[in-house]
Design an enzyme around this catalytic site. Structure first.
Site, PDB file in Angstrom:
ATOM      1  N   TYR A  23     -45.502 -61.203   9.513  1.00 41.52           N
ATOM      2  CA  TYR A  23     -45.349 -60.448   7.760  1.00 41.52           C
ATOM      3  C   TYR A  23     -44.772 -58.964   8.730  1.00 41.52           C
ATOM      4  O   TYR A  23     -43.674 -59.166   7.438  1.00 41.52           O
ATOM      5  CB  TYR A  23     -45.131 -61.264   6.845  1.00 41.52           C
ATOM      6  CG  TYR A  23     -45.283 -62.753   6.464  1.00 41.52           C
ATOM      7  CD1 TYR A  23     -43.883 -62.958   5.858  1.00 41.52           C
ATOM      8  CD2 TYR A  23     -46.251 -64.024   7.300  1.00 41.52           C
ATOM      9  CE1 TYR A  23     -43.982 -64.674   6.474  1.00 41.52           C
ATOM     10  CE2 TYR A  23     -45.988 -64.716   7.585  1.00 41.52           C
ATOM     11  CZ  TYR A  23     -44.481 -65.399   6.588  1.00 41.52           C
ATOM     12  OH  TYR A  23     -44.137 -66.948   6.420  1.00 41.52           O
ATOM     13  N   LYS A  48     -56.271 -70.831  14.108  1.00 41.37           N
ATOM     14  CA  LYS A  48     -55.668 -71.359  14.946  1.00 41.37           C
ATOM     15  C   LYS A  48     -55.924 -70.143  16.619  1.00 41.37           C
ATOM     16  O   LYS A  48     -55.860 -69.900  17.247  1.00 41.37           O
ATOM     17  CB  LYS A  48     -54.364 -70.897  15.165  1.00 41.37           C
ATOM     18  CG  LYS A  48     -53.316 -71.982  16.410  1.00 41.37           C
ATOM     19  CD  LYS A  48     -54.014 -73.362  16.140  1.00 41.37           C
ATOM     20  CE  LYS A  48     -53.270 -73.580  17.515  1.00 41.37           C
ATOM     21  NZ  LYS A  48     -53.309 -76.063  17.590  1.00 41.37           N
ATOM     22  N   ASP A  95     -53.942 -76.611  12.423  1.00 45.99           N
ATOM     23  CA  ASP A  95     -53.343 -77.864  12.325  1.00 45.99           C
ATOM     24  C   ASP A  95     -54.371 -79.075  12.324  1.00 45.99           C
ATOM     25  O   ASP A  95     -53.441 -79.656  10.730  1.00 45.99           O
ATOM     26  CB  ASP A  95     -52.751 -78.491  13.292  1.00 45.99           C
ATOM     27  CG  ASP A  95     -53.785 -78.201  14.907  1.00 45.99           C
ATOM     28  OD1 ASP A  95     -54.190 -77.145  14.400  1.00 45.99           O
ATOM     29  OD2 ASP A  95     -53.580 -78.368  16.022  1.00 45.99           O
TER      30      ASP A  95
END
Length: 470
Positions: free
Chosen positions: A161, A232, A333
């Site tokens: 972002y 992650k 995830d």
């Protein structure tokens, strides 16, 4: 501070909120800017403002009052000023410190960056806070939505972002790709295809630690049981993996007496179960398959066990750690599955920007959707509270939309101001109204025996229910 913004004078009966020595100074009649929003924003803001004013009046008997001050953004701003986001609106949010907004349109084909992005940069609103919990009676797609009660802390300024991108086919993209392929990746097998668009994902020590610090402080102050670092890092080792490492660092360095890491709790718990357990057996218990590892790795785990027992065995042992905030981490995830099948295991999530964006909407879906999902962008001494859903223009001015998101965002705002009595009254009157099955169409169509009402009628029932709230 200006006397007027966009040609509109400040309310004469109000005073600005100040920020002194790291604390908000909120007057009895604070001036709070609001942006009603585009599309359905007009309906939900009218309803929400009535509820807020009634709650303040009932909570404080007229001694306190919000002096609302409308500032312009989006379609209304463009119609009046030919500017989607006038500089005066940004100035007002900065000068008056705390504001609230409805949903805004992003102009088709470009135009401006979102108001949120501009304010995040201008005011350094580095924390996006999204509480997700269930209100009894709200339709939900899961069997036990009441088990989910989590507060998501999303880093708000970094990650993808940051907006550092280069379009495929441009000279900038070609230059960047050439630099990477010819210098940074020279001699290796990895290469970036020349027809690629390129984005940069910065995650810093500074940005990570201040986000995780805010999450831990919140967990301690709110008596929450854990803070989970969502990442992650198994794939993106030097960005999201570093987020995990830096998160643990700030926890241990700054909150040692109030936190315990998950692995430390295992080590301490093993000693409590068996005071005579050896270092080797303790290590094997926390690291399954350790007997198959090489000697160097085994020695590393043995050293970890010894270090924990020597440094915090006395201060955290004998069950003391059970009263502390547990710091753990989970792969991104995995979290999407975990919040569905084991939601009670999670209390506060601290996330890099993109992960936080995804998980906050996914979690909200379990407890009724974005229609009742509040949100806040908070920095040091500045805050913008907001409805988290879109403008739904086809329903604009029809008085049918659920106003819950902006109302609960207002409850967050009153907590931030130090007016918790108002926050609880808004929350509890909304919960009572939903339990009475007196709801807008989005809930009514999924609730047997519900009375479908207008946005304004929902607000009126909430106000009536304040006599019984708290």
């Amino acid at each position: 501070m200006q006397e007027n913004y966009n040609g509109r004078p400040l309310p004469p009966g109000g005073r600005p909120i100040e920020y002194v020595a790291g604390r908000l100074q909120v007057p009895e009649h604070p001036i709070i800017p609001f942006i009603e929003g585009d599309g359905t924003g007009r309906d939900i803001w009218r309803a929400a403002q009535r509820v807020f004013d009634a709650a303040v009046e009932k909570a404080y008997g007229g001694k306190r009052k919000v002096e609302w001050f409308e500032i312009l953004a989006g379609e209304k701003a463009f119609r009046e000023t030919q500017n989607w986001l006038p500089e005066d609106s940004v100035n007002a949010c900065r000068d008056l410190r705390v504001s609230i907004k409805g949903p805004l349109t992003t102009p088709v084909g470009g135009g401006i960056r979102s108001l949120n992005v501009t304010l995040r940069q201008t005011l350094d609103l580095y924390t996006c806070i999204r509480p997700v919990k269930y209100y009894q009676g709200v339709p939900s797609p899961v069997r036990s939505p009441e088990k989910l009660d989590v507060v998501i802390f999303r880093e708000n300024t970094e990650d993808v972002y940051a907006g550092i991108e280069f379009k495929e086919g441009t000279a900038e993209a070609a230059k960047f790709i050439s630099f990477l392929n010819d210098e940074m990746l020279a001699g290796g097998k990895k290469k970036i295809r020349t027809d690629s668009g390129i984005g940069v994902k910065p995650i810093s020590i500074f940005g990570t630690k201040r986000l995780v610090r805010a999450a831990i402080r919140y967990a301690i102050d709110s008596r929450r049981k854990s803070v989970t670092l969502m990442h992650k890092g198994n794939i993106q080792k030097f960005t999201e993996g570093a987020f995990r490492e830096w998160g643990y660092e700030v926890a241990i360095e700054e909150f040692r007496d109030q936190i315990v890491t998950e692995r430390e709790s295992w080590i301490l718990g093993n000693v409590e179960k068996d005071p005579k357990i050896s270092v080797e057996d303790n290590a094997a218990a926390i690291e399954p398959g350790l007997e198959f590892a090489n000697d160097a790795y085994r020695q590393k785990i043995y050293a970890e066990v010894k270090q924990v027992l020597e440094t915090i065995g006395a201060s955290h042992g004998h069950g003391k750690w059970k009263q502390m905030v547990v710091i753990n981490d989970r792969i991104a995830d995995s979290i999407f599955q975990q919040v569905i099948i084991r939601p009670e295991d999670y209390s506060v999530l601290a996330c890099p920007n993109l992960n936080g964006d995804y998980i906050s909407d996914a979690a909200a879906a379990q407890v009724g959707g974005l229609g009742i999902a509040p949100g806040a962008n908070i920095g040091d001494g500045y805050a913008v509270f907001e409805a988290t859903h879109g403008t739904a223009p086809k329903y604009a001015d029809k008085d049918v939309i659920n106003p819950g998101s902006v109302m609960l965002s207002g409850a967050m705002m009153f907590d931030y101001l130090g007016w918790p009595e108002v926050a609880r009254m808004v929350e509890q009157s909304m919960a009572m109204t939903i339990q009475q099955k007196y709801v807008t169409y989005d809930f009514a169509r999924q609730m047997e025996g519900a009375t479908q009402v207008k946005t304004s009628e929902f607000a009126t029932r909430m106000i009536a229910n304040m006599d019984y709230a708290c």
